[in-house]
Design a protein around this motif. Sequence first.
Motif, mmCIF file in Angstrom:
data_model
loop_
_atom_site.group_PDB
_atom_site.id
_atom_site.type_symbol
_atom_site.label_atom_id
_atom_site.label_comp_id
_atom_site.label_asym_id
_atom_site.label_seq_id
_atom_site.Cartn_x
_atom_site.Cartn_y
_atom_site.Cartn_z
ATOM 1 N N GLY A 76 0.822 -1.207 0.000
ATOM 2 C CA GLY A 76 0.000 0.000 0.000
ATOM 3 C C GLY A 76 0.852 1.251 0.000
ATOM 4 O O GLY A 76 0.561 2.228 -0.714
ATOM 5 N N THR A 80 0.898 4.115 -3.175
ATOM 6 C CA THR A 80 0.624 5.553 -3.062
ATOM 7 C C THR A 80 1.862 6.372 -3.404
ATOM 8 O O THR A 80 1.756 7.453 -4.000
ATOM 9 C CB THR A 80 0.142 5.915 -1.644
ATOM 10 N N THR A 141 2.776 3.051 12.327
ATOM 11 C CA THR A 141 2.510 1.746 11.713
ATOM 12 C C THR A 141 3.768 0.888 11.693
ATOM 13 O O THR A 141 3.714 -0.319 11.954
ATOM 14 C CB THR A 141 1.990 1.933 10.271
ATOM 15 N N ASN A 157 3.307 2.906 6.110
ATOM 16 C CA ASN A 157 2.005 3.561 6.074
ATOM 17 C C ASN A 157 1.735 4.157 4.698
ATOM 18 O O ASN A 157 2.562 4.901 4.164
ATOM 19 C CB ASN A 157 1.943 4.663 7.138
ATOM 20 N N THR A 159 -0.086 6.482 3.974
ATOM 21 C CA THR A 159 -0.316 7.931 4.030
ATOM 22 C C THR A 159 0.991 8.723 4.061
ATOM 23 O O THR A 159 0.954 9.958 4.149
ATOM 24 C CB THR A 159 -1.143 8.312 5.274
ATOM 25 N N SER A 268 -6.764 -5.207 10.427
ATOM 26 C CA SER A 268 -7.230 -4.343 9.351
ATOM 27 C C SER A 268 -6.097 -3.443 8.858
ATOM 28 O O SER A 268 -5.435 -2.767 9.657
ATOM 29 C CB SER A 268 -8.399 -3.480 9.829
ATOM 30 N N LEU A 269 -5.900 -3.409 7.553
ATOM 31 C CA LEU A 269 -4.889 -2.518 6.997
ATOM 32 C C LEU A 269 -5.261 -1.064 7.260
ATOM 33 O O LEU A 269 -4.400 -0.240 7.612
ATOM 34 C CB LEU A 269 -4.748 -2.753 5.488
ATOM 35 N N LEU A 270 -6.545 -0.739 7.109
ATOM 36 C CA LEU A 270 -6.980 0.638 7.312
ATOM 37 C C LEU A 270 -6.773 1.086 8.756
ATOM 38 O O LEU A 270 -6.348 2.227 9.004
ATOM 39 C CB LEU A 270 -8.446 0.800 6.910
ATOM 40 N N VAL A 271 -7.068 0.213 9.700
ATOM 41 C CA VAL A 271 -6.861 0.566 11.108
ATOM 42 C C VAL A 271 -5.385 0.787 11.379
ATOM 43 O O VAL A 271 -4.989 1.756 12.052
ATOM 44 C CB VAL A 271 -7.431 -0.522 12.034
ATOM 45 N N TRP A 273 -3.167 1.784 9.332
ATOM 46 C CA TRP A 273 -2.722 3.013 8.688
ATOM 47 C C TRP A 273 -3.279 4.268 9.342
ATOM 48 O O TRP A 273 -2.616 5.302 9.391
ATOM 49 C CB TRP A 273 -3.144 3.016 7.205
ATOM 50 N N LEU A 274 -4.514 4.205 9.862
ATOM 51 C CA LEU A 274 -5.241 5.428 10.205
ATOM 52 C C LEU A 274 -5.531 5.627 11.685
ATOM 53 O O LEU A 274 -6.038 6.689 12.060
ATOM 54 C CB LEU A 274 -6.569 5.459 9.431
ATOM 55 N N HIS A 275 -5.235 4.659 12.536
ATOM 56 C CA HIS A 275 -5.709 4.747 13.927
ATOM 57 C C HIS A 275 -5.175 5.971 14.657
ATOM 58 O O HIS A 275 -5.887 6.597 15.458
ATOM 59 C CB HIS A 275 -5.367 3.461 14.697
#
Length: 310
Positions: A76, A80, A141, A157, A159, A268-271, A273-275
């Motif tokens: 990921g 990006t 991350t 990450n 982001t 979760s990949l999103l968690v 990355w974003l927590h």
Amino acid sequence: MESLKNAFTQVLTDSGLLNLLNSLPAWLALDARQLIFVLATPVFIGVFVWEYLKIRHNDKLVNTAESVRNFMLGAGYQTTELLLAGLIAFPVHALAYQHRLLDIPLTVTTGLVLWVLIDLCFYWMHRSSHRVRWFWAAHVTHHSSERMNFSTAMRQNATNIFNGGWLFYVPLSLLGFNPVWVGVCYALSLVYQFFIHTTLVGKLHPAIEYVFNTPNHHRVHHARNPGYLDTNYGGVFIVFDRLFGTFASEQAGQPIEYGITRQIHSKSLLVNWLHEYVDIARDMLKPGPLGQRLQHLWRPPEWERPPRKE
């Protein structure tokens, strides 16, 4: 032979491939940094497989599901970076280079100087990524695994490109180093750093340990123990940590505990990355003066607002 060459040229021209290559945006065509990452990834996977075969029976050192997730997190990040780094970072570097202070040609000497300066920039970027919460939101991350192995290096990450850490390298383009070579040196630095994420290598020769960032130094950096937190920020070299007072060595009586102080356990990949961004937003939404709310962006991750006076 000349007719055969002309035939190949004609085929290539008629295919439209040359026109396609020429139509690529300059930022994508010149992003050698990402090309290095793409070429290095199969090597990273192969080295991890070798390590995995040696430590697979020790769940404290490696977990198969987590390792797969680490590579997915890394994929990921690479995606990006590949799609957006040139659109976001390259124009700033190009603008800085257009207003460069010096014209620095690429030679062996200037290449070595750039290599050292890249590591100096990395040191301050990395240190800020631990002590400024906005930057930590992307870097956390990488540190949230409770294991240390080569797959941990890939735990990145997606982001990062939006987070702004790349700004620490823009002064090199302003100074006069070509942004392409800045990117190449940065990428090669990260390739080196992949190989220091392992428990299979102990202490090396004292001279190497004094100058370079080694697996031993980097294991300390990934520790959450109070005595080890926020130390050993170097990339290739450890001398900047010694110079700026952030060096720490592993202590025999204090085994390393990997991870972060506010550990999360999510698949979760999103968690992953974003927590921390969610936590920052939650802290900023708590009642209080706007100035104090905004401080959650640049204060250290552990900072809390002073209690409200009744």
